[in-house]
Design an enzyme around this catalytic site. Structure first.
Site, PDB file in Angstrom:
ATOM      1  N   ALA A 189       0.821  -1.212   0.000  1.00 34.18           N
ATOM      2  CA  ALA A 189       0.000   0.000   0.000  1.00 34.18           C
ATOM      3  C   ALA A 189       0.859   1.269   0.000  1.00 34.18           C
ATOM      4  O   ALA A 189       0.435   2.311   0.499  1.00 34.18           O
ATOM      5  CB  ALA A 189      -0.967   0.004   1.185  1.00 34.18           C
ATOM      6  N   ARG A 190       2.048   1.162  -0.552  1.00 34.78           N
ATOM      7  CA  ARG A 190       3.008   2.281  -0.629  1.00 34.78           C
ATOM      8  C   ARG A 190       3.461   2.764   0.749  1.00 34.78           C
ATOM      9  O   ARG A 190       3.977   3.871   0.887  1.00 34.78           O
ATOM     10  CB  ARG A 190       2.408   3.454  -1.427  1.00 34.78           C
ATOM     11  N   LEU A 191       3.296   1.947   1.762  1.00 39.44           N
ATOM     12  CA  LEU A 191       3.782   2.274   3.103  1.00 39.44           C
ATOM     13  C   LEU A 191       5.187   1.700   3.260  1.00 39.44           C
ATOM     14  O   LEU A 191       5.418   0.745   4.002  1.00 39.44           O
ATOM     15  CB  LEU A 191       2.822   1.736   4.169  1.00 39.44           C
TER      16      LEU A 191
END
Length: 211
Positions: A189-191
């Site tokens: 999640a692009r974290l």
């Protein structure tokens, strides 16, 4: 061409503070060895960013040839564009893009010429054709054709055919002495996980950065 539709998730694993070594050189060596063990193509390839006298940044790929607690060493023509940039602004940045492992490493610091002894020690290990190429290429200068370059190569090859190829006085190494390291590990999640080591008196300060 719908570039905005090209994406993937980064799910190979996260990075936590307790996974990190206190010394960034040791952490880099650990990741570099994993990149080598994973048989990545050109694991020592790094993007070198410099800035010219007008403030224009420039980037190119060079190869890491030596690493110790003093810094990262690469070699080039001292008359090249990168060398001219460094001569007027020694602040540079390195970037290692290990995409297959979903990792990146950024190193910021100052570039300085290494000693003649260190340069010669490396030059003699190069393949003979690479030694000749160092003489044949006036790096970053305009040339009329590839044929002209190959003719120059053959001319130098013939010149030194009777003995060892000497070290050109316009060719040598730089050591990038780091002030900052950043280790990046892809996350879902692009974290992504990002940790920065910043040099301070007596050691390195480590902090997590938002992705």
């Amino acid at each position: 061409m719908e570039l905005e539709a090209i994406r993937r998730e980064y799910l190979q694993g996260g990075l936590r503070r307790n996974n990190l070594k206190d010394n960034p050189y040791e952490q880099f060596e650990f990741w570099m060895q994993q990149a080598i063990d994973a048989e990545l193509h050109d694991p020592t390839a790094m993007t070198l960013a410099t800035v010219d006298s007008s403030g224009q940044p420039s980037q190119r790929i060079v190869l890491l040839k030596h690493l110790d607690q003093q810094g990262f060493v690469f070699f080039t023509n001292y008359n090249s564009d990168k060398a001219k940039d460094i001569a007027q602004n020694s602040k540079v940045s390195l970037h290692f893009p290990w995409h297959v492992l979903e990792r990146q490493v950024k190193v910021c610091g100052n570039a300085e010429k290494i000693s003649l002894k260190e340069t010669l020690s490396y030059f003699v290990t190069r393949p003979r054709d690479s030694q000749i190429a160092a003489w044949a290429s006036s790096q970053s200068s305009t040339i009329s054709s590839r044929k002209a370059l190959l003719m120059q190569f053959e001319s130098i090859k013939n010149k030194f055919k009777a003995g060892e190829v000497p070290l050109p006085d316009f060719w040598g190494g730089y050591r990038v002495v780091p002030e900052l390291f950043e280790f990046w590990q892809g996350g879902g999640a692009r974290l992504h996980d990002r940790f920065q080591y910043r040099r301070q008196e007596g050691g390195w300060h480590i902090e997590r950065l938002a992705p």
